[in-house]
Design an enzyme around this catalytic site. Sequence first.
Site, PDB file in Angstrom:
ATOM      1  N   ARG A 184     -27.050 -23.739  19.774  1.00  0.00           N
ATOM      2  CA  ARG A 184     -25.923 -22.819  19.997  1.00  0.00           C
ATOM      3  C   ARG A 184     -25.883 -22.274  21.429  1.00  0.00           C
ATOM      4  NH1 ARG A 184     -23.513 -20.472  15.192  1.00  0.00           N
ATOM      5  NH2 ARG A 184     -23.594 -22.130  13.659  1.00  0.00           N
ATOM      6  N   ARG A 193     -20.976 -17.515  21.859  1.00  0.00           N
ATOM      7  CA  ARG A 193     -20.428 -16.175  22.084  1.00  0.00           C
ATOM      8  C   ARG A 193     -21.254 -15.267  22.973  1.00  0.00           C
ATOM      9  NH1 ARG A 193     -19.436 -14.674  16.001  1.00  0.00           N
ATOM     10  NH2 ARG A 193     -21.190 -16.117  15.900  1.00  0.00           N
ATOM     11  N   ARG A 197     -12.463 -19.172  24.554  1.00  0.00           N
ATOM     12  CA  ARG A 197     -12.177 -19.106  23.119  1.00  0.00           C
ATOM     13  C   ARG A 197     -10.904 -18.292  22.889  1.00  0.00           C
ATOM     14  NH1 ARG A 197     -11.657 -18.494  18.042  1.00  0.00           N
ATOM     15  NH2 ARG A 197     -13.234 -17.787  16.557  1.00  0.00           N
ATOM     16  N   ASP A 224     -18.511 -28.459  15.641  1.00  0.00           N
ATOM     17  CA  ASP A 224     -19.126 -27.768  14.505  1.00  0.00           C
ATOM     18  C   ASP A 224     -19.405 -28.789  13.412  1.00  0.00           C
ATOM     19  OD1 ASP A 224     -19.633 -24.794  13.590  1.00  0.00           O
ATOM     20  OD2 ASP A 224     -18.994 -25.922  11.832  1.00  0.00           O
ATOM     21  N   TYR A 274     -21.647 -25.856   2.128  1.00  0.00           N
ATOM     22  CA  TYR A 274     -20.445 -25.138   2.593  1.00  0.00           C
ATOM     23  C   TYR A 274     -19.189 -25.639   1.878  1.00  0.00           C
ATOM     24  CZ  TYR A 274     -23.170 -23.027   6.355  1.00  0.00           C
ATOM     25  OH  TYR A 274     -24.094 -22.308   7.057  1.00  0.00           O
TER      26      TYR A 274
END
Length: 344
Positions: free
Chosen positions: A26, A30, A39, A76, A152
Amino acid sequence: MRHPTKPILEVLSGNRQQIPPVWFMRQAGRYLPEYRALRDRAGSFLKLCFTPELAAEVTLQPIRRFGFDAAILFSDILVVPHALGRRVTFEAGEGPRLEPLDEASKIKTLRTDVDASVLAPVYEAVRLVKRDLPPHVALIGFCGAPWTVATYMIAGCGTPDQAPARMLAYSQPAAFARLIDILVDVSSHYLAAQIKAGAEAVQIFDTWAGVLPPREFSAWCIEPVRRIVENVRREIPDAKIIAFPRGAGASLPSYVDGVPVDAVSIDWTAEPAFVREHVQPRVAVQGNLDPIVLLAGGDALDRAVDDVLTNYADAPFVFNLGHGILPETPIAHVERTLARIRQA
Ligand code: 1CP
């Protein structure tokens, strides 16, 4: 790829480096102001993933800022369910949401191949990144492991212990196996296509490997990932593959016996003496700084970085985190960590 000269590719070929190569899971994300700005401009997370110029730019941001030894393609694991026709959204601050695949009847009607045009921009992003990458930096592609992606797809979101997928695997084993088979097939093609577009290694993220008992771990984590590795290598014999079975713990030796990867990525709970004795003699290791100590910084961070180096860097080793970097992580802590790893 036959004559690797990039430090991380050397390690994946079994050659220890004096200073271990380093990248962070990652690392595009962010905690970087330049990521947050892009973003915001892109609007949606999937738009960022599927616009090659934007995905390439975000992939390169941490390379420019920190000089990591590897770039990981910005995307992702849930683009695969999206390409299988499932509705996937990412709400800011909430994580991913999918339409739940919570009944055997829904799995029976799931399409078995991806919409190739949906994933084409990912391969284009790979080509764009490769064009601008510094010569010593390798590009890593990735996918989610079938078990983790299935968790998921079934629950429709992340849950504390992915109980809905475990429930379906026990109560509807045939339908569950069908879902895993579809994911093995599409993930194999997806990884091979990323490598053909220019990815020099790929990582298979099995974030939820640690919630399964041994029998299910073998059936739903080891077997499917072994089949993916075989499928990719059938097409690309020298493909470099890293697996991240988070939480595998005492099952790591049986994992590396069953899955012939070039490196295994370990989380921060791994026991060093056990890994040195039972894992490192078989395969290169990647890991495993606690993302929380990277957030904490100070003396605790210095000590933890030194511990990771002492524990693992005498054999082929890639320095990484034990899981993804947290959005609150100060940039200065990342700089401090890289300087400490490279000061030797
Ligand atoms: O708002 C935002 O910007 C979204 C945050 C975000 C980001 C930056 C998500 C949503 N995904 C990503 C990128 C991402 N995801 C990468 C990019 C490359 C890099 O590492 O820099 C990678 C490799 C992933 C992989 C991924 N997505 C995993 C496996 C690794 C891991 O961290 O466990 C998983 C489980 C996901 C699902 C996902 N996507 C996003 C979130 C917040 C999550 C986790 C959901 C949860 O269970 O809570």
